[in-house]
Design an enzyme around this catalytic site. Structure first.
Site, PDB file in Angstrom:
ATOM      1  N   GLU A  87       0.385  -1.157   0.055  1.00 41.46           N
ATOM      2  CA  GLU A  87      -0.322   0.428   0.032  1.00 41.46           C
ATOM      3  C   GLU A  87       1.136   1.599  -0.365  1.00 41.46           C
ATOM      4  O   GLU A  87       2.389   1.366   0.544  1.00 41.46           O
ATOM      5  CB  GLU A  87      -1.317  -0.362   1.018  1.00 41.46           C
ATOM      6  CG  GLU A  87      -1.896  -0.911   1.108  1.00 41.46           C
ATOM      7  CD  GLU A  87      -2.761  -1.620   2.464  1.00 41.46           C
ATOM      8  OE1 GLU A  87      -3.436  -1.913   2.523  1.00 41.46           O
ATOM      9  OE2 GLU A  87      -2.450  -0.364   3.489  1.00 41.46           O
ATOM     10  N   CYS A 123      -0.643   7.733   6.687  1.00 40.67           N
ATOM     11  CA  CYS A 123       0.591   6.280   6.926  1.00 40.67           C
ATOM     12  C   CYS A 123       1.235   6.000   8.399  1.00 40.67           C
ATOM     13  O   CYS A 123       0.110   6.190   9.217  1.00 40.67           O
ATOM     14  CB  CYS A 123       1.554   7.849   6.694  1.00 40.67           C
ATOM     15  SG  CYS A 123       2.355   8.241   5.187  1.00 40.67           S
TER      16      CYS A 123
HETATM   17  N1  SAH Z   1       9.645   1.375  10.359  1.00 41.52           N
HETATM   18  C1  SAH Z   1       9.805   2.998  10.138  1.00 41.52           C
HETATM   19  C2  SAH Z   1       8.893   3.784   8.924  1.00 41.52           C
HETATM   20  C3  SAH Z   1       7.256   3.120   8.701  1.00 41.52           C
HETATM   21  S1  SAH Z   1       6.019   3.407  10.119  1.00 41.52           S
HETATM   22  C4  SAH Z   1       9.167   3.658  11.477  1.00 41.52           C
HETATM   23  O1  SAH Z   1       8.390   2.735  11.799  1.00 41.52           O
HETATM   24  O2  SAH Z   1       9.480   5.457  11.824  1.00 41.52           O
HETATM   25  C5  SAH Z   1       6.379   5.536   9.987  1.00 41.52           C
HETATM   26  C6  SAH Z   1       5.773   6.110  10.755  1.00 41.52           C
HETATM   27  O3  SAH Z   1       4.183   5.836  11.338  1.00 41.52           O
HETATM   28  C7  SAH Z   1       6.042   5.882  12.418  1.00 41.52           C
HETATM   29  O4  SAH Z   1       7.207   6.930  13.045  1.00 41.52           O
HETATM   30  C8  SAH Z   1       4.767   5.031  13.176  1.00 41.52           C
HETATM   31  O5  SAH Z   1       5.647   4.957  14.585  1.00 41.52           O
HETATM   32  C9  SAH Z   1       3.749   5.410  12.574  1.00 41.52           C
HETATM   33  N2  SAH Z   1       3.130   4.807  13.172  1.00 41.52           N
HETATM   34  C10 SAH Z   1       2.937   3.665  12.721  1.00 41.52           C
HETATM   35  N3  SAH Z   1       1.735   3.065  13.298  1.00 41.52           N
HETATM   36  C11 SAH Z   1       0.886   3.907  12.626  1.00 41.52           C
HETATM   37  C12 SAH Z   1      -1.139   4.654  13.644  1.00 41.52           C
HETATM   38  N4  SAH Z   1      -1.010   3.532  13.598  1.00 41.52           N
HETATM   39  N5  SAH Z   1      -0.981   5.918  13.570  1.00 41.52           N
HETATM   40  C13 SAH Z   1       0.207   6.891  13.686  1.00 41.52           C
HETATM   41  N6  SAH Z   1       1.130   6.353  12.975  1.00 41.52           N
HETATM   42  C14 SAH Z   1       1.629   5.598  13.686  1.00 41.52           C
END
Ligand code: SAH
Ligand code: SF4
Length: 354
Positions: free
Chosen positions: A101, A342
């Site tokens: 996605e 995201c």
């Molecule tokens: N793996 C990397 C990049 C992908 S996640 C990382 O963790 O940084 C990108 C961002 O989205 C990260 O900061 C993660 O903590 C956040 N994230 C994941 N699930 C989320 C959610 N349900 N709501 C808000 N942010 C979320």
């Protein structure tokens, strides 16, 4: 990948896996003028052609050669979910049927694409829908690039202005492919997006941060922190290896080396890490760092026990940081209605499958 490697495997080479040099070299070897490569890429990257038959000025014999050896795209756009607030989630089916996605977010001056670097994620953060869905495989560079090609064909002629690696997966676990994709996002023949408009988000492995600092393109770096104390961070992100102090130190070294400020991401989870005391601990951990904090009010995902804090709670947390001299902004979480924010990818679809 070279054209020969894939043709000998019986599959056609995706155009996005080729540099201008490798395509023009292949064309020259087959007896066509080298400049045709630039035309083919212009059709692909600028004019959203998705079949060789749409490339009007390339002539029948070249078209036939291209159709025999190459494919414009190795993936297909399976579905688009419009959140109705300027964000759309793209579900993309890869050549082997694996689904990933991406999210396209339209704001006044920006068209931001949130891309995936892996199908799923092996790191399993407790609040993350991608992590809860497990890990399938790393993406190849052209599979990352093609996400932008699919998004571009939905953009009504607007160019993608920003790319963030905040979709599915941990970029540091697939860094070579991520670097190759970044080169294409930045390259004049492809998307021509300035390096500073490309951001890599990671849980923050210090050796990976060093490699990003040494990468010649000056991309933005965002580190996912989520807690200022190690026990809580480990509970939220069980596979994180570096301590909070080591992560912040790595960010400081990154700034000293590159002059580029690092953004710390902090997902706000109701009752877990959102109190004024948590904010004070975060401010104190960041003392002496030129840090910018991005607060992300949690996007609730079905099946996971976490909740988004109330708006006053988010404001209180932000104020507590500001009062302690921390630069902070609250990230807008457009797309939540379509499960398209995201970092909120994939679990909803799994839940829908009976
Ligand atoms: N793996 C990397 C990049 C992908 S996640 C990382 O963790 O940084 C990108 C961002 O989205 C990260 O900061 C993660 O903590 C956040 N994230 C994941 N699930 C989320 C959610 N349900 N709501 C808000 N942010 C979320
Ligand atoms: Fe992986 Fe990032 Fe989700 Fe953690 S937050 S599981 S590292 S995608």
């Amino acid at each position: 990948m070279t054209p020969d490697e894939t043709s000998s495997a019986g599959r056609k080479t995706p155009l996005a896996s080729l540099s201008p040099e490798s395509l023009s070299g292949a064309l020259a070897a087959a007896g066509f003028p080298r400049y045709r490569a630039a035309q083919v890429f212009e059709w692909l990257y600028r004019k959203s052609a998705r079949a060789f038959s749409e490339m009007k000025n390339i002539g029948a014999s070249l078209r036939e050669y291209l159709e025999g050896h190459f494919t414009p795209l190795s993936s297909t756009l399976f579905a688009v979910h419009d959140a109705g607030d300027g964000a759309a989630k793209l579900e993309i089916s890869l050549g082997d049927g694996v689904r990933i996605e991406s999210v396209l977010i339209e704001a006044e001056k920006r068209l931001t694409l949130c891309v995936s670097s892996q199908a799923g994620c092996p790191l399993g953060c407790a609040f993350c829908a991608t992590g809860a869905g497990g890990f399938e495989r790393n993406l190849l560079p052209h599979e990352i690039i093609e996400q932008a090609l699919h998004a571009a064909s939905l953009a009504h002629g607007r160019r993608i202005s920003h790319v963030v690696f905040m979709g599915m997966g941990e970029p540091c676990l697939n860094l070579d492919a991520v670097f190759e994709a970044i080169r294409a996002f930045n390259a004049p023949h492809a998307f021509a997006i300035g390096a500073r408009r490309i951001t890599l988000s990671t849980l923050g492995f210090p050796e990976c941060i060093e490699r990003i600092a040494a990468f010649p393109l000056e991309v933005g770096l965002a580190l996912s922190l989520h807690a200022a104390d190690d026990a809580l961070r480990k509970r939220l992100c069980p596979n994180v290896r570096a301590t909070v102090a080591e992560t912040i130190r790595a960010a400081r070294d990154y700034f000293d080396r590159t002059g580029r400020e690092v953004t710390f991401e902090y997902v706000l989870l109701a009752g877990v890490n959102d109190s004024v005391a948590h904010a004070a601990a975060l401010a104190s951990a960041l003392t002496g760092s030129r840090a910018f904090v991005n607060l992300i009010p949690y996007n609730q995902s079905r099946g996971l026990p976490f909740k988004r804090p109330s708006a006053p709670k988010v404001v209180g947390f932000r104020r507590a940081l500001v009062a302690r001299g921390v630069n902070v902004q609250v990230r807008d979480s457009r797309g939540a209605a379509a499960g398209a924010a995201c970092g909120q990818l994939r679990l909803e679809r799994k839940a829908e499958i009976p």
